[in-house]
Enzyme design. Sequence first.
Site, PDB file in Angstrom:
ATOM      1  N   CYS A  65      63.566  30.811  41.781  1.00  0.00           N
ATOM      2  CA  CYS A  65      65.007  30.903  41.599  1.00  0.00           C
ATOM      3  C   CYS A  65      65.414  32.337  41.318  1.00  0.00           C
ATOM      4  O   CYS A  65      64.608  33.166  40.928  1.00  0.00           O
ATOM      5  CB  CYS A  65      65.441  30.007  40.441  1.00  0.00           C
ATOM      6  SG  CYS A  65      64.787  28.332  40.518  1.00  0.00           S
ATOM      7  N   ARG A 109      64.149  34.754  47.750  1.00  0.00           N
ATOM      8  CA  ARG A 109      63.307  34.021  46.810  1.00  0.00           C
ATOM      9  C   ARG A 109      63.250  32.527  47.130  1.00  0.00           C
ATOM     10  O   ARG A 109      62.377  31.814  46.633  1.00  0.00           O
ATOM     11  CB  ARG A 109      63.823  34.217  45.379  1.00  0.00           C
ATOM     12  CG  ARG A 109      63.670  35.638  44.869  1.00  0.00           C
ATOM     13  CD  ARG A 109      64.287  35.811  43.502  1.00  0.00           C
ATOM     14  NE  ARG A 109      63.518  35.136  42.468  1.00  0.00           N
ATOM     15  CZ  ARG A 109      62.618  35.737  41.686  1.00  0.00           C
ATOM     16  NH1 ARG A 109      62.362  37.017  41.852  1.00  0.00           N
ATOM     17  NH2 ARG A 109      61.980  35.076  40.762  1.00  0.00           N
ATOM     18  N   TRP A 138      66.008  26.513  43.068  1.00  0.00           N
ATOM     19  CA  TRP A 138      65.059  25.785  43.915  1.00  0.00           C
ATOM     20  C   TRP A 138      64.684  24.527  43.144  1.00  0.00           C
ATOM     21  O   TRP A 138      64.111  24.591  42.068  1.00  0.00           O
ATOM     22  CB  TRP A 138      63.829  26.655  44.178  1.00  0.00           C
ATOM     23  CG  TRP A 138      62.930  26.149  45.259  1.00  0.00           C
ATOM     24  CD1 TRP A 138      63.135  26.210  46.606  1.00  0.00           C
ATOM     25  CD2 TRP A 138      61.649  25.513  45.085  1.00  0.00           C
ATOM     26  NE1 TRP A 138      62.068  25.664  47.281  1.00  0.00           N
ATOM     27  CE2 TRP A 138      61.143  25.225  46.377  1.00  0.00           C
ATOM     28  CE3 TRP A 138      60.891  25.164  43.987  1.00  0.00           C
ATOM     29  CZ2 TRP A 138      59.911  24.613  46.582  1.00  0.00           C
ATOM     30  CZ3 TRP A 138      59.655  24.542  44.182  1.00  0.00           C
ATOM     31  CH2 TRP A 138      59.189  24.283  45.467  1.00  0.00           C
ATOM     32  N   ASN A 157      64.907  30.054  34.985  1.00  0.00           N
ATOM     33  CA  ASN A 157      63.794  29.895  35.927  1.00  0.00           C
ATOM     34  C   ASN A 157      62.614  29.307  35.169  1.00  0.00           C
ATOM     35  O   ASN A 157      62.285  29.769  34.070  1.00  0.00           O
ATOM     36  CB  ASN A 157      63.364  31.237  36.521  1.00  0.00           C
ATOM     37  CG  ASN A 157      64.387  31.815  37.457  1.00  0.00           C
ATOM     38  OD1 ASN A 157      65.344  31.154  37.836  1.00  0.00           O
ATOM     39  ND2 ASN A 157      64.197  33.062  37.845  1.00  0.00           N
ATOM     40  N   GLY A 158      61.940  28.339  35.758  1.00  0.00           N
ATOM     41  CA  GLY A 158      60.782  27.733  35.118  1.00  0.00           C
ATOM     42  C   GLY A 158      60.945  26.238  34.995  1.00  0.00           C
ATOM     43  O   GLY A 158      61.890  25.634  35.526  1.00  0.00           O
ATOM     44  N   GLU A 178      45.799  34.475  59.042  1.00  0.00           N
ATOM     45  CA  GLU A 178      47.111  35.053  58.776  1.00  0.00           C
ATOM     46  C   GLU A 178      48.065  34.834  59.942  1.00  0.00           C
ATOM     47  O   GLU A 178      49.249  34.530  59.742  1.00  0.00           O
ATOM     48  CB  GLU A 178      46.956  36.546  58.475  1.00  0.00           C
ATOM     49  CG  GLU A 178      48.245  37.312  58.273  1.00  0.00           C
ATOM     50  CD  GLU A 178      49.035  36.890  57.050  1.00  0.00           C
ATOM     51  OE1 GLU A 178      50.197  37.332  56.921  1.00  0.00           O
ATOM     52  OE2 GLU A 178      48.509  36.117  56.224  1.00  0.00           O
ATOM     53  N   LYS A 226      51.584  32.804  59.673  1.00  0.00           N
ATOM     54  CA  LYS A 226      52.886  33.365  60.040  1.00  0.00           C
ATOM     55  C   LYS A 226      53.623  32.446  61.007  1.00  0.00           C
ATOM     56  O   LYS A 226      54.823  32.201  60.870  1.00  0.00           O
ATOM     57  CB  LYS A 226      52.708  34.747  60.688  1.00  0.00           C
ATOM     58  CG  LYS A 226      52.412  35.858  59.730  1.00  0.00           C
ATOM     59  CD  LYS A 226      53.615  36.154  58.859  1.00  0.00           C
ATOM     60  CE  LYS A 226      53.181  36.820  57.575  1.00  0.00           C
ATOM     61  NZ  LYS A 226      52.510  35.936  56.627  1.00  0.00           N
ATOM     62  N   GLU A 256      54.743  29.075  59.218  1.00  0.00           N
ATOM     63  CA  GLU A 256      55.729  29.136  58.146  1.00  0.00           C
ATOM     64  C   GLU A 256      57.117  29.528  58.627  1.00  0.00           C
ATOM     65  O   GLU A 256      58.111  29.172  57.986  1.00  0.00           O
ATOM     66  CB  GLU A 256      55.258  30.060  57.011  1.00  0.00           C
ATOM     67  CG  GLU A 256      55.153  31.518  57.347  1.00  0.00           C
ATOM     68  CD  GLU A 256      54.588  32.327  56.174  1.00  0.00           C
ATOM     69  OE1 GLU A 256      54.524  31.805  55.039  1.00  0.00           O
ATOM     70  OE2 GLU A 256      54.204  33.491  56.384  1.00  0.00           O
ATOM     71  N   HIS A 306      32.212  23.675  66.689  1.00  0.00           N
ATOM     72  CA  HIS A 306      31.873  22.629  65.732  1.00  0.00           C
ATOM     73  C   HIS A 306      33.079  21.752  65.397  1.00  0.00           C
ATOM     74  O   HIS A 306      33.201  21.258  64.274  1.00  0.00           O
ATOM     75  CB  HIS A 306      31.297  23.243  64.454  1.00  0.00           C
ATOM     76  CG  HIS A 306      30.025  23.976  64.669  1.00  0.00           C
ATOM     77  ND1 HIS A 306      28.839  23.354  65.005  1.00  0.00           N
ATOM     78  CD2 HIS A 306      29.749  25.307  64.631  1.00  0.00           C
ATOM     79  CE1 HIS A 306      27.885  24.251  65.153  1.00  0.00           C
ATOM     80  NE2 HIS A 306      28.419  25.450  64.923  1.00  0.00           N
ATOM     81  N   LYS A 338      59.756  33.359  48.030  1.00  0.00           N
ATOM     82  CA  LYS A 338      59.035  34.626  48.001  1.00  0.00           C
ATOM     83  C   LYS A 338      58.131  34.740  46.790  1.00  0.00           C
ATOM     84  O   LYS A 338      57.009  35.199  46.881  1.00  0.00           O
ATOM     85  CB  LYS A 338      60.050  35.779  48.013  1.00  0.00           C
ATOM     86  CG  LYS A 338      59.416  37.141  48.258  1.00  0.00           C
ATOM     87  CD  LYS A 338      58.920  37.269  49.674  1.00  0.00           C
ATOM     88  CE  LYS A 338      58.382  38.642  49.983  1.00  0.00           C
ATOM     89  NZ  LYS A 338      57.776  38.693  51.313  1.00  0.00           N
TER      90      LYS A 338
END
Length: 613
Positions: A2, A27, A74, A100-101, A486, A490, A493, A509, A608
């Site tokens: 947040c 964020r 969030w 926040n939290g 990576e 990318k 997401e 395999h 973020k």
Amino acid sequence: MCGIVGYVGDRDATRIVFDGLKRLEYRGYDSAGLALLGDGRVEVRRSAGKLGELERVLAHEPPRGNVGLGHTRWATHGKPSEVNAHPHLDCRGEIVVVHNGIVENYVELRQRLRDSGHVFRSETDTEVIVHLVEEYCSDGTGLEEGARRALRELKGNHAIVLMSLREPDRLVAARLGSAGGVTIGLGVGESFVASDLPAILDHTRTMVFLDDRELAVISREGFRSSRLDGTPTQKTPTVVNWDPVSAAKGGYRHFMLKEIFEQPRAVADTIRGRVRQDPGSIEFEDVPWTDAEWRKFRRVVIVGCGTAWHAGLIAKFMFEDLARIPVDVDYADEFRYRNAIADPETLFVAVTQSGETVDVLVSMAEARDRGAKVLSVVNAIGSQAARTADGVIYTRAGPEIGVASTKAFTSHVTALYLLALRMAQARGALPIDQMSIAIQRLIELPHRLSDLVNRDQGYEDLANRYFKCRNFLFLGRGINYPIALEGALKLKEISYIHAEGYPAGEMKHGPIALIDEEMPVLAIAVRDRVYEKTLNNVAQVKSRGGVLIGLGTDGDEALPGLSDHLLVVPETSEHLTPVLTAVPLQLLAYHIADRRGCDVDQPRNLAKSVTVE
């Protein structure tokens, strides 16, 4: 995750707070709101959804005031909605909180407060904070002391800002644990508070950072700080040199694209001032250890989350090759919950862009409790990971607004390469001539990056061809295997296409069963020690009818004949190839996501800085 913004001064707080929230959109959030003190009352405006929704509310009912708080939320407790959006008020509508939290003991606190007659209007855990403060202020106690008493009862990690109609000339801010930063900005006749620097960089660069269990009273004249128990603390302001213009798009379609193109500068800034060419050596300004202290380490443990974990996997190859020291790489959220081994001969390296990721911070504390030395590789100046480590290497990449990390990733890899060379230097593991060559390749790296980001390699054409695909496979070997991970990260997401990264040798395999003409395979096959082995794996893809996008080195003669499409990077040392090979995968993911109409800078469900578990 947040975002928090607060202001106290003589200007209109609405625009300052709202613009600050816009700076924090990276964020991640699903609702937003602000509250102002003006004309003897508290005015609150909130909405579900993005800030555009809140802006429409503000245009219809513009609040007025010179003191205000804003928040992007969030959702954790309670769905995204107007009633659950912050700020929250007490029963009388006089005390305001943003937070926040997660209040871990909110169920018992909520019941206790209800039994005392408090009326709750939301489903959130945050609302218990403002009612708890109200309880302690009911006998005439001031906001600061009421907050101090209330916050002692909270369990969990929190960043909290409060204001009260009874004390309209101040804000009270506090930080408990690792729920994100609390930054105070100092101006002339005005002050600011925010959860992250970009929110207030337009107004001041003089900052103060609160530490764990620290509280501050913020007014037009400045601030005073203390521990939660009331013991005064002395904080020295820091002048931050980030330019607020760098947090703007600067003509690019998206922040992510801008930040991809900023990588030559970001990597150059990571290197600058830390290398000596004659004789070849590495020095860090904020790591105070002598060669003898470096030599005491017998093992390295690297932790990170997401992209930072991939940087750690790359660093494992660097450390073991160059410094000849064993390395373990762990997810921070796994390290903290197992009985990990660390001791005074362990160098614990925490890799984090924000410096506020809760799993990383808790892992750092766990490692220190076991006797390890803790070093953070971090981008955000003044973050908790930087302040609490025994040493810090700032990457200096500047604000990264896009949620999908690009320049922070390549800067992390560059900083970890410098760290591997510094350890090799102390241990005598690399002859001086090889050290000089390694440093020369590093100095050339920004130029190689600049050449690469400015090449037209047909990314938009590839995006037009593959944007409807439902699956992608990325392959790599050796030090470029983490780049396969990576690249897959990318793509999934920001475009929401399912993608997997695999070691190329592991393909036979299991993943080889998936290969057909409908699933593109991107193979990283640069000229390195496993080049021929990777070509053999590429040939297996083609023999099964797979569609191959090859990523190779300039001048390669074999890979083009096996590839349906070819991307190339300039030649460099094997250890630095991941900095280059990451870039085409960033650009490919960006153009595919853009072609699909996705929100590139703010992909759904992501944030973020992850400040909750």
